[in-house]
Design an enzyme around this catalytic site. Structure first.
Site, PDB file in Angstrom:
ATOM      1  N   HIS A 102       0.825  -1.215   0.000  1.00 36.88           N
ATOM      2  CA  HIS A 102       0.000   0.000   0.000  1.00 36.88           C
ATOM      3  C   HIS A 102       0.860   1.267   0.000  1.00 36.88           C
ATOM      4  CE1 HIS A 102       0.943  -1.320   4.036  1.00 36.88           C
ATOM      5  NE2 HIS A 102       0.835  -0.059   4.452  1.00 36.88           N
TER       6      HIS A 102
ATOM      7  N   CYS B  46       7.923  -0.088  -1.836  1.00 39.62           N
ATOM      8  CA  CYS B  46       7.211   0.070  -0.565  1.00 39.62           C
ATOM      9  C   CYS B  46       7.535   1.471  -0.051  1.00 39.62           C
ATOM     10  CB  CYS B  46       7.538  -1.044   0.425  1.00 39.62           C
ATOM     11  SG  CYS B  46       9.242  -1.162   0.978  1.00 39.62           S
ATOM     12  N   GLY B  47       7.295   1.720   1.210  1.00 39.97           N
ATOM     13  CA  GLY B  47       7.548   3.066   1.721  1.00 39.97           C
ATOM     14  C   GLY B  47       9.007   3.456   1.623  1.00 39.97           C
ATOM     15  N   THR B  48       9.867   2.524   1.984  1.00 39.26           N
ATOM     16  CA  THR B  48      11.310   2.783   1.973  1.00 39.26           C
ATOM     17  C   THR B  48      12.075   1.943   0.958  1.00 39.26           C
ATOM     18  OG1 THR B  48      11.662   1.049   3.597  1.00 39.26           O
ATOM     19  CG2 THR B  48      11.273   3.296   4.457  1.00 39.26           C
ATOM     20  N   GLY B  49      11.470   0.919   0.430  1.00 40.29           N
ATOM     21  CA  GLY B  49      12.155  -0.057  -0.420  1.00 40.29           C
ATOM     22  C   GLY B  49      12.914  -1.103   0.383  1.00 40.29           C
ATOM     23  N   ILE B  50      13.089  -0.849   1.667  1.00 43.67           N
ATOM     24  CA  ILE B  50      13.970  -1.703   2.473  1.00 43.67           C
ATOM     25  C   ILE B  50      13.321  -3.056   2.780  1.00 43.67           C
ATOM     26  CG2 ILE B  50      15.168  -1.920   4.673  1.00 43.67           C
ATOM     27  CD1 ILE B  50      15.447   1.183   4.626  1.00 43.67           C
TER      28      ILE B  50
ATOM     29  N   MET C  35      11.013  -4.625   1.198  1.00 42.83           N
ATOM     30  CA  MET C  35      10.937  -5.399  -0.044  1.00 42.83           C
ATOM     31  C   MET C  35      12.281  -6.034  -0.373  1.00 42.83           C
ATOM     32  SD  MET C  35       7.979  -5.530  -1.506  1.00 42.83           S
ATOM     33  CE  MET C  35       6.459  -4.670  -1.976  1.00 42.83           C
TER      34      MET C  35
ATOM     35  N   HIS D  85      27.497  -3.676 -12.065  1.00 47.57           N
ATOM     36  CA  HIS D  85      28.384  -4.417 -11.158  1.00 47.57           C
ATOM     37  C   HIS D  85      27.689  -5.578 -10.438  1.00 47.57           C
ATOM     38  CE1 HIS D  85      31.379  -0.806 -10.680  1.00 47.57           C
ATOM     39  NE2 HIS D  85      31.117  -1.093 -11.935  1.00 47.57           N
TER      40      HIS D  85
ATOM     41  N   ARG E 221      35.094  -9.672 -13.513  1.00 46.48           N
ATOM     42  CA  ARG E 221      35.330  -9.720 -12.063  1.00 46.48           C
ATOM     43  C   ARG E 221      34.035  -9.546 -11.285  1.00 46.48           C
ATOM     44  NH1 ARG E 221      36.583  -4.589 -13.618  1.00 46.48           N
ATOM     45  NH2 ARG E 221      35.965  -2.844 -12.289  1.00 46.48           N
TER      46      ARG E 221
HETATM   47  C1  RB5 Z   1       4.558  -0.026   5.533  1.00 46.27           C
HETATM   48  O1  RB5 Z   1       4.025   0.801   6.456  1.00 46.27           O
HETATM   49  C2  RB5 Z   1       6.072   0.091   5.513  1.00 46.27           C
HETATM   50  O2  RB5 Z   1       6.569  -0.613   6.599  1.00 46.27           O
HETATM   51  C3  RB5 Z   1       6.601  -0.430   4.226  1.00 46.27           C
HETATM   52  O3  RB5 Z   1       6.058   0.283   3.171  1.00 46.27           O
HETATM   53  C4  RB5 Z   1       8.098  -0.397   4.013  1.00 46.27           C
HETATM   54  O4  RB5 Z   1       8.615   0.872   4.215  1.00 46.27           O
HETATM   55  C5  RB5 Z   1       8.860  -1.450   4.689  1.00 46.27           C
HETATM   56  O5  RB5 Z   1      10.060  -1.563   4.549  1.00 46.27           O
END
Ligand code: RB5
Length: 143
Positions: free
Chosen positions: A9, A66-70, A72, A99, A133
């Site tokens: 979302h 996602c909000g931060t991509g992290i 995911m 790379h 490499r």
């Molecule tokens: C959702 O609120 C948030 O946790 C998600 O989008 C993301 O940032 C997780 O890494």
């Protein structure tokens, strides 16, 4: 080339924008969801759908938002053979193809602006893996 794209979302609006951008570039994609910004969903489910599509060779590569991509990237990278990179700038987008041969790019709707996100996707798609490499180093990760 076919791309799998998915978001939770927190990345829905950017997913829709990037789908339009891919269409403008005449690049084929499959949308694995989510389908609304207002309904909270769990990002690992969407990361796994895209990872599976790549690992079964239904698509060539993927975009996860996602909000931060992290979240995911953490989820997708649990899969052997997946190299998912969170990218917030054009230099890194190009480098992670050249790379790392990143087969998923993870974007952050709550951080990166729309215009930059499109440039990041373009830089990653248009770059070429340099092998040699860099392939050795990927083999080290895989093994
Ligand atoms: C959702 O609120 C948030 O946790 C998600 O989008 C993301 O940032 C997780 O890494």
């Amino acid at each position: 080339m076919k791309i799998a794209i998915a978001s939770n979302h927190g990345g829905f609006e950017l997913k829709e924008l990037l789908k339009a951008h891919l269409s403008e570039r005449d690049i084929d994609y499959e949308d694995f969801g989510t389908t609304a910004a207002m309904v909270s969903v769990d990002y690992p489910n969407y990361a796994q759908k895209v990872a599976n599509a790549i690992l079964t060779e239904a698509v060539d590569c993927g975009i996860l938002i996602c909000g931060t991509g992290i979240g995911m990237s953490i989820a997708a990278n649990r899969n052997k053979g997946i190299r998912a990179a969170v990218v917030g700038d054009v230099f890194s987008a190009k480098a992670t193809k050249e790379h790392n041969n990143a087969n998923i790019i993870c974007l952050d709707q709550r951080v990166t602006g729309d215009g930059l996100a499109q440039m990041i996707v373009d830089a990653w798609l248009d770059a070429t893996f340099q092998g040699k490499r860099h392939q050795n180093r990927i083999d080290m990760i895989e093994n």
